[in-house]
Design a protein around this motif. Structure first.
Motif, PDB file in Angstrom:
ATOM      1  N   ASN A   1      41.105  48.593  38.902  1.00 58.51           N
ATOM      2  CA  ASN A   1      40.895  47.752  37.731  1.00 58.51           C
ATOM      3  C   ASN A   1      39.539  48.062  37.102  1.00 58.51           C
ATOM      4  O   ASN A   1      38.537  48.196  37.795  1.00 58.51           O
ATOM      5  CB  ASN A   1      40.947  46.265  38.115  1.00 58.51           C
ATOM      6  N   SER A   2      39.532  48.170  35.778  1.00 55.06           N
ATOM      7  CA  SER A   2      38.301  48.467  35.065  1.00 55.06           C
ATOM      8  C   SER A   2      38.132  47.493  33.918  1.00 55.06           C
ATOM      9  O   SER A   2      39.109  47.059  33.301  1.00 55.06           O
ATOM     10  CB  SER A   2      38.316  49.895  34.516  1.00 55.06           C
ATOM     11  N   MET A   3      36.892  47.147  33.634  1.00 58.41           N
ATOM     12  CA  MET A   3      36.594  46.285  32.502  1.00 58.41           C
ATOM     13  C   MET A   3      36.516  47.072  31.202  1.00 58.41           C
ATOM     14  O   MET A   3      36.425  46.493  30.120  1.00 58.41           O
ATOM     15  CB  MET A   3      35.269  45.560  32.737  1.00 58.41           C
TER      16      MET A   3
ATOM     17  N   ASP B   1      33.937  41.196  26.412  1.00 57.46           N
ATOM     18  CA  ASP B   1      34.486  41.270  27.763  1.00 57.46           C
ATOM     19  C   ASP B   1      33.372  41.096  28.789  1.00 57.46           C
ATOM     20  O   ASP B   1      33.589  40.548  29.873  1.00 57.46           O
ATOM     21  CB  ASP B   1      35.176  42.616  27.989  1.00 57.46           C
TER      22      ASP B   1
ATOM     23  N   GLU C   1      31.373  50.285  37.672  1.00 57.57           N
ATOM     24  CA  GLU C   1      32.744  49.774  37.563  1.00 57.57           C
ATOM     25  C   GLU C   1      32.957  48.622  38.542  1.00 57.57           C
ATOM     26  O   GLU C   1      33.547  47.592  38.194  1.00 57.57           O
ATOM     27  CB  GLU C   1      33.751  50.900  37.840  1.00 57.57           C
ATOM     28  N   THR C   2      32.461  48.785  39.763  1.00 55.96           N
ATOM     29  CA  THR C   2      32.596  47.740  40.780  1.00 55.96           C
ATOM     30  C   THR C   2      31.882  46.464  40.376  1.00 55.96           C
ATOM     31  O   THR C   2      32.416  45.357  40.501  1.00 55.96           O
ATOM     32  CB  THR C   2      32.040  48.234  42.129  1.00 55.96           C
TER      33      THR C   2
ATOM     34  N   ALA D   1      33.698  44.561  37.603  1.00 57.01           N
ATOM     35  CA  ALA D   1      34.969  43.984  38.038  1.00 57.01           C
ATOM     36  C   ALA D   1      34.804  42.895  39.090  1.00 57.01           C
ATOM     37  O   ALA D   1      35.751  42.186  39.410  1.00 57.01           O
ATOM     38  CB  ALA D   1      35.882  45.086  38.582  1.00 57.01           C
ATOM     39  N   SER D   2      33.596  42.733  39.613  1.00 60.46           N
ATOM     40  CA  SER D   2      33.373  41.820  40.744  1.00 60.46           C
ATOM     41  C   SER D   2      33.347  40.351  40.361  1.00 60.46           C
ATOM     42  O   SER D   2      33.546  39.480  41.199  1.00 60.46           O
ATOM     43  CB  SER D   2      32.039  42.155  41.423  1.00 60.46           C
ATOM     44  N   ASN D   3      33.041  40.059  39.092  1.00 63.76           N
ATOM     45  CA  ASN D   3      32.856  38.686  38.606  1.00 63.76           C
ATOM     46  C   ASN D   3      31.676  37.997  39.275  1.00 63.76           C
ATOM     47  O   ASN D   3      31.593  36.769  39.310  1.00 63.76           O
ATOM     48  CB  ASN D   3      34.132  37.845  38.795  1.00 63.76           C
TER      49      ASN D   3
END
Length: 288
Positions: free
Chosen positions: A9-11, A145, A224-225, A228-230
């Motif tokens: 998954n990527s933002m 985003d 990326e991590t 995507a971690s929030n």
């Protein structure tokens, strides 16, 4: 340590529009080329200096790998101009998908020689700039985003001569938490280790001390991590375990297997910071 998820998954969006504040430097160049190459992104770099040969070269590199590039001159600490620049980008490119704040002033300034002028100049980009940018995003109702703020591990180490830089980074770390709570902006701050740079005279010495430079190949997966971690804050660096112990990230008696070293590259930080939330709120009250 933060466990990197297995998902892809990527933002980032294909053909997305991304604004890079202070994005024409070494790290901004790596990020621009990565986004252009992998996502065919529309990159808008914003910086204090006028368009020059180095920025023009970056534009050509981004275009060559499939992206689009434009540059706008603006000082992020100027509230009116920053709002106008973001509004103009929205009018020209449509909705902005994400903003990266890479603005910084990294000057060696010893405490013995510190003056009020040096102090406020050195923290302006990260302190005033962070406040101005968040306010512009909120007032313009930008539907981002994400807002990704590039901070540094210096917020936890405070190397000699870099006290103002460490302070600015620590402020950013806490201000991101503040705007997540009060403005509902999906913001994350990343405390990076140091990035490789051609001709850097300190790289070999740092390597001998167990601190390794981040490259596009190692750094971009961490980015990326983090997105995507929030999480509100992520520490991303490539170091030996003893460095993490010195920084207070892991306990000296904690056993970490050699194969788990990769997990130490990204470490979630929830409360270990040099400024408290109350300090952030009090400072903001003096500005607005």
């Amino acid at each position: 340590p933060y466990d990197r998820p297995d998902s892809d998954n990527s933002m980032f969006k294909k053909n997305g529009t991304y604004v890079l504040i202070g994005g024409s430097g070494n790290v901004g160049q790596k990020l621009s080329i990565y986004l252009a190459k992998k996502y065919k992104a529309n990159i808008i770099a914003v910086g204090r200096r006028a368009m020059d040969e180095r920025i023009n070269d970056l534009s050509n590199m981004v275009t060559e790998v499939g992206g689009r590039f434009s540059y706008k001159q603006n000082d992020i600490t100027n509230s009116t101009n920053t709002s106008e620049v973001l509004q103009s980008i929205r009018e020209e490119s449509g909705e902005i998908d994400g903003i990266f704040d890479l603005a910084m002033s990294l000057q060696y300034s010893s405490i013995q020689n510190m003056t009020d002028e040096i102090f406020y100049h050195d923290i302006e980009a990260k302190v005033t700039g962070s406040i101005v940018l968040a306010k512009a995003i909120h007032d313009l109702k930008l539907n981002l985003d994400f807002l990704c703020v590039f901070s540094s591990g210096e917020a936890f180490t405070g190397s000699s001569g870099w006290s103002t830089y460490a302070l600015g980074c620590a402020f950013e770390d806490n201000y991101v938490k503040y705007i997540r709570e009060t403005m509902q902006i999906n913001a994350v701050t990343i405390n990076w280790g140091f990035w490789d740079k051609e001709g850097d005279p300190y790289i070999e010495r740092l390597k001998k001390n167990g601190i390794y430079p981040l490259t596009e190949e190692t750094g971009m997966p961490l980015l990326e991590t983090a997105l995507a971690s929030n999480e509100a804050q992520i520490l991303a660096l490539d170091v030996e375990r003893e460095i993490l112990v010195k920084m207070g990230i892991v306990k000296p008696d904690k056993v970490v297997a050699k194969e788990d070293k990769a997990q130490n590259i990204t470490t979630e930080l929830s409360s270990n910071s040099q400024l408290t939330m109350e300090t952030v709120k009090d400072y903001i009250k003096t500005i607005f």
